[in-house]
Design a protein around this motif. Sequence first.
Motif, PDB file in Angstrom:
ATOM      1  N   VAL A 114     107.947   6.160   6.436  1.00  0.00           N
ATOM      2  CA  VAL A 114     108.552   7.020   7.461  1.00  0.00           C
ATOM      3  C   VAL A 114     107.952   6.659   8.822  1.00  0.00           C
ATOM      4  CG1 VAL A 114     109.090   9.004   5.959  1.00  0.00           C
ATOM      5  CG2 VAL A 114     106.808   8.797   6.965  1.00  0.00           C
ATOM      6  N   SER A 115     108.427   7.336   9.881  1.00  0.00           N
ATOM      7  CA  SER A 115     107.921   6.955  11.210  1.00  0.00           C
ATOM      8  C   SER A 115     107.318   8.124  11.985  1.00  0.00           C
ATOM      9  CB  SER A 115     109.046   6.305  12.024  1.00  0.00           C
ATOM     10  OG  SER A 115     110.079   7.244  12.248  1.00  0.00           O
ATOM     11  N   SER A 116     107.009   9.218  11.313  1.00  0.00           N
ATOM     12  CA  SER A 116     106.312  10.299  12.037  1.00  0.00           C
ATOM     13  C   SER A 116     105.533  11.156  11.049  1.00  0.00           C
ATOM     14  CB  SER A 116     107.308  11.189  12.789  1.00  0.00           C
ATOM     15  OG  SER A 116     108.011  12.007  11.876  1.00  0.00           O
ATOM     16  N   ASN A 175     103.101   5.703   7.237  1.00  0.00           N
ATOM     17  CA  ASN A 175     103.705   6.009   8.534  1.00  0.00           C
ATOM     18  C   ASN A 175     103.801   4.693   9.306  1.00  0.00           C
ATOM     19  OD1 ASN A 175     104.222   6.675  11.197  1.00  0.00           O
ATOM     20  ND2 ASN A 175     103.045   8.585  11.110  1.00  0.00           N
ATOM     21  N   ARG A 176     104.999   4.088   9.297  1.00  0.00           N
ATOM     22  CA  ARG A 176     105.153   2.736   9.864  1.00  0.00           C
ATOM     23  C   ARG A 176     104.896   2.726  11.366  1.00  0.00           C
ATOM     24  NH1 ARG A 176     110.505   1.553  12.081  1.00  0.00           N
ATOM     25  NH2 ARG A 176     111.842   3.375  11.826  1.00  0.00           N
ATOM     26  N   ALA A 177     105.143   3.875  12.019  1.00  0.00           N
ATOM     27  CA  ALA A 177     104.899   3.938  13.469  1.00  0.00           C
ATOM     28  C   ALA A 177     103.398   3.965  13.730  1.00  0.00           C
ATOM     29  CB  ALA A 177     105.572   5.174  14.048  1.00  0.00           C
ATOM     30  N   HIS A 192     127.008  -0.610  -3.317  1.00  0.00           N
ATOM     31  CA  HIS A 192     127.864   0.035  -2.323  1.00  0.00           C
ATOM     32  C   HIS A 192     128.344   1.351  -2.901  1.00  0.00           C
ATOM     33  CE1 HIS A 192     130.245   0.246   1.206  1.00  0.00           C
ATOM     34  NE2 HIS A 192     131.406  -0.093   0.683  1.00  0.00           N
ATOM     35  N   PHE A 193     128.097   2.446  -2.191  1.00  0.00           N
ATOM     36  CA  PHE A 193     128.486   3.784  -2.631  1.00  0.00           C
ATOM     37  C   PHE A 193     128.285   3.940  -4.134  1.00  0.00           C
ATOM     38  CE2 PHE A 193     131.864   7.107  -3.475  1.00  0.00           C
ATOM     39  CZ  PHE A 193     131.075   8.148  -3.055  1.00  0.00           C
ATOM     40  N   ALA A 194     129.317   4.333  -4.880  1.00  0.00           N
ATOM     41  CA  ALA A 194     129.160   4.657  -6.300  1.00  0.00           C
ATOM     42  C   ALA A 194     130.528   4.642  -6.964  1.00  0.00           C
ATOM     43  CB  ALA A 194     128.556   6.055  -6.436  1.00  0.00           C
ATOM     44  N   LEU A 236     116.851  10.918  15.586  1.00  0.00           N
ATOM     45  CA  LEU A 236     116.205  12.176  15.951  1.00  0.00           C
ATOM     46  C   LEU A 236     116.342  13.211  14.824  1.00  0.00           C
ATOM     47  CD1 LEU A 236     117.485  12.533  19.636  1.00  0.00           C
ATOM     48  CD2 LEU A 236     115.239  11.733  18.846  1.00  0.00           C
ATOM     49  N   HIS A 237     117.158  12.896  13.845  1.00  0.00           N
ATOM     50  CA  HIS A 237     117.474  13.865  12.782  1.00  0.00           C
ATOM     51  C   HIS A 237     116.516  13.699  11.602  1.00  0.00           C
ATOM     52  CE1 HIS A 237     118.861  10.096  11.356  1.00  0.00           C
ATOM     53  NE2 HIS A 237     119.255  10.607  10.202  1.00  0.00           N
ATOM     54  N   HIS A 238     116.623  14.619  10.652  1.00  0.00           N
ATOM     55  CA  HIS A 238     115.954  14.462   9.355  1.00  0.00           C
ATOM     56  C   HIS A 238     117.019  14.639   8.280  1.00  0.00           C
ATOM     57  CE1 HIS A 238     112.646  16.126  11.967  1.00  0.00           C
ATOM     58  NE2 HIS A 238     112.224  14.924  11.641  1.00  0.00           N
TER      59      HIS A 238
HETATM   60  N1  LIG Z   1     126.762   1.130   1.255  1.00  0.00           N
HETATM   61  C1  LIG Z   1     126.870   2.438   1.205  1.00  0.00           C
HETATM   62  O1  LIG Z   1     127.607   2.957   0.380  1.00  0.00           O
HETATM   63  C2  LIG Z   1     126.088   3.297   2.146  1.00  0.00           C
HETATM   64  C3  LIG Z   1     126.058   4.673   1.966  1.00  0.00           C
HETATM   65  C4  LIG Z   1     125.294   5.460   2.845  1.00  0.00           C
HETATM   66  C5  LIG Z   1     124.609   4.866   3.897  1.00  0.00           C
HETATM   67  N2  LIG Z   1     124.705   3.520   4.065  1.00  0.00           N
HETATM   68  C6  LIG Z   1     123.991   2.845   5.157  1.00  0.00           C
HETATM   69  O2  LIG Z   1     122.597   2.959   4.883  1.00  0.00           O
HETATM   70  C7  LIG Z   1     121.867   2.976   6.121  1.00  0.00           C
HETATM   71  C8  LIG Z   1     120.968   4.210   6.130  1.00  0.00           C
HETATM   72  O3  LIG Z   1     121.783   5.373   6.102  1.00  0.00           O
HETATM   73  P1  LIG Z   1     121.141   6.796   6.287  1.00  0.00           P
HETATM   74  O4  LIG Z   1     122.215   7.801   6.159  1.00  0.00           O
HETATM   75  O5  LIG Z   1     119.938   6.913   5.410  1.00  0.00           O
HETATM   76  O6  LIG Z   1     120.659   6.703   7.810  1.00  0.00           O
HETATM   77  P2  LIG Z   1     119.533   7.558   8.519  1.00  0.00           P
HETATM   78  O7  LIG Z   1     119.669   8.996   8.146  1.00  0.00           O
HETATM   79  O8  LIG Z   1     119.583   7.163   9.948  1.00  0.00           O
HETATM   80  O9  LIG Z   1     118.165   7.080   7.851  1.00  0.00           O
HETATM   81  C9  LIG Z   1     117.735   5.742   7.911  1.00  0.00           C
HETATM   82  C10 LIG Z   1     116.216   5.727   8.045  1.00  0.00           C
HETATM   83  O10 LIG Z   1     115.790   4.384   7.954  1.00  0.00           O
HETATM   84  C11 LIG Z   1     114.641   4.207   8.733  1.00  0.00           C
HETATM   85  N3  LIG Z   1     114.832   3.047   9.589  1.00  0.00           N
HETATM   86  C12 LIG Z   1     115.803   2.865  10.525  1.00  0.00           C
HETATM   87  N4  LIG Z   1     115.635   1.693  11.130  1.00  0.00           N
HETATM   88  C13 LIG Z   1     114.536   1.134  10.587  1.00  0.00           C
HETATM   89  C14 LIG Z   1     113.828  -0.082  10.798  1.00  0.00           C
HETATM   90  N5  LIG Z   1     114.236  -0.963  11.726  1.00  0.00           N
HETATM   91  N6  LIG Z   1     112.731  -0.327  10.058  1.00  0.00           N
HETATM   92  C15 LIG Z   1     112.308   0.553   9.125  1.00  0.00           C
HETATM   93  N7  LIG Z   1     112.927   1.714   8.886  1.00  0.00           N
HETATM   94  C16 LIG Z   1     114.028   1.989   9.594  1.00  0.00           C
HETATM   95  C17 LIG Z   1     114.447   5.449   9.586  1.00  0.00           C
HETATM   96  O11 LIG Z   1     113.381   6.217   9.006  1.00  0.00           O
HETATM   97  P3  LIG Z   1     111.934   6.297   9.691  1.00  0.00           P
HETATM   98  O12 LIG Z   1     112.157   6.194  11.160  1.00  0.00           O
HETATM   99  O13 LIG Z   1     111.387   7.600   9.259  1.00  0.00           O
HETATM  100  O14 LIG Z   1     111.155   5.146   9.118  1.00  0.00           O
HETATM  101  C18 LIG Z   1     115.748   6.220   9.396  1.00  0.00           C
HETATM  102  O15 LIG Z   1     115.535   7.604   9.374  1.00  0.00           O
HETATM  103  C19 LIG Z   1     122.922   2.988   7.227  1.00  0.00           C
HETATM  104  O16 LIG Z   1     123.081   1.669   7.711  1.00  0.00           O
HETATM  105  C20 LIG Z   1     124.177   3.463   6.527  1.00  0.00           C
HETATM  106  O17 LIG Z   1     125.352   3.015   7.145  1.00  0.00           O
HETATM  107  C21 LIG Z   1     125.388   2.722   3.188  1.00  0.00           C
END
Ligand SMILES: NC(=O)c1ccc[n+]([C@@H]2O[C@H](COP(=O)([O-])OP(=O)(O)OC[C@H]3O[C@@H](n4cnc5c(N)ncnc54)[C@H](OP(=O)(O)O)[C@@H]3O)[C@@H](O)[C@H]2O)c1
Length: 286
Positions: free
Chosen positions: A97-99, A116-118, A206-208, A249-251
């Motif tokens: 995570v980053s925080s 905590n990567r940050a 990809h998805f499910a 900015l979200h969780h």
């Molecule tokens: N193929 C599919 O079916 C499918 C389905 C759902 C989502 N996705 C994709 O999966 C990705 C993640 O989706 P999500 O809903 O989990 O997004 P999200 O809520 O934004 O969470 C992604 C997390 O990844 C971490 N992250 C982001 N950039 C990073 C980096 N450069 N290095 C390390 N950690 C990083 C961040 O966590 P920290 O800052 O806490 O480290 C962030 O909170 C997106 O690209 C989305 O489009 C694909």
Amino acid sequence: MMATNQRIWGFESNFGGLAEIAVVKANQLMPKPAHLTWAEAACNALCNSTSYRMIVSRNGSHMTQGQAVLVWGATGGIGAYATQYALAGGAIPVCVVSSEHKAQLCRSMGAELIINRAAEGYQFWKDEQTQDPKEWKRFGARIRELTGGEDVDIVFEHPGRETFGASVYVTRKGGTIVTCASTSGYLHEYDNRYLWMSLKRIIGSHFANYREAWQANRLIAKGMIHPTMSAVYPLQATGQAALDVHRNLHHGKVAVLCLAPRQGLGVRDHELREQHLTQINRFRNE
Ligand SMILES: NC(=O)c1ccc[n+]([C@@H]2O[C@H](COP(=O)([O-])OP(=O)(O)OC[C@H]3O[C@@H](n4cnc5c(N)ncnc54)[C@H](OP(=O)(O)O)[C@@H]3O)[C@@H](O)[C@H]2O)c1
């Protein structure tokens, strides 16, 4: 999932689900978990199913008990479900995570190994073209420090270009990197010696499929996996919701009210809700 005409509803076939009337195939419908509100129930559909396939399903990493699972973005949309699946399946999540707030969320879910990567400042790329294997090693050493000397069996990958080289490097011999996204860039680079000589596998996911989506929804409905909704926006603030996610900015998940006139509606099983109220509200901001 293999059909040439396979498309994910709301992503590849139309533009999302925020509509008064939506046309779906009957077999895409799933029962709404009775103990959740409309918003809490809606926010699981995509990410919970995706993480289920990646972690639990034979089509993904098919995790078994005791395995160590590196979860990037462990409190994010898909990551917070991945963390829950690792814990519920008797595995050992190593949460990135980053925080400190996100680290605290991981602890409250039951995870103990957190990076905590940050705070630890990993820089896997020296510049736009060059990775830094020393940083992969530093990251791998940190994982071993946390696990008592073990490498991870599974990496739950989605940041993509930024982290993929490190992910391949830190995976245990014979282990699996399962990827569903490339948030930081699609063109991944990794040192193939660490893949082939250590017999690792990269699995695209990809998805499910319908069954995986159904199974994942069933676990939510039984109160065994929980929604991770942190905030609810009105329909007019959809842009803001997307921007907040874009800026990280979200969780967990954020929800947008579309047809529900206000938050809190839709609960039919109050008894089950009461049993899991702490978990259901764990990610809530307010
Ligand atoms: N193929 C599919 O079916 C499918 C389905 C759902 C989502 N996705 C994709 O999966 C990705 C993640 O989706 P999500 O809903 O989990 O997004 P999200 O809520 O934004 O969470 C992604 C997390 O990844 C971490 N992250 C982001 N950039 C990073 C980096 N450069 N290095 C390390 N950690 C990083 C961040 O966590 P920290 O800052 O806490 O480290 C962030 O909170 C997106 O690209 C989305 O489009 C694909």
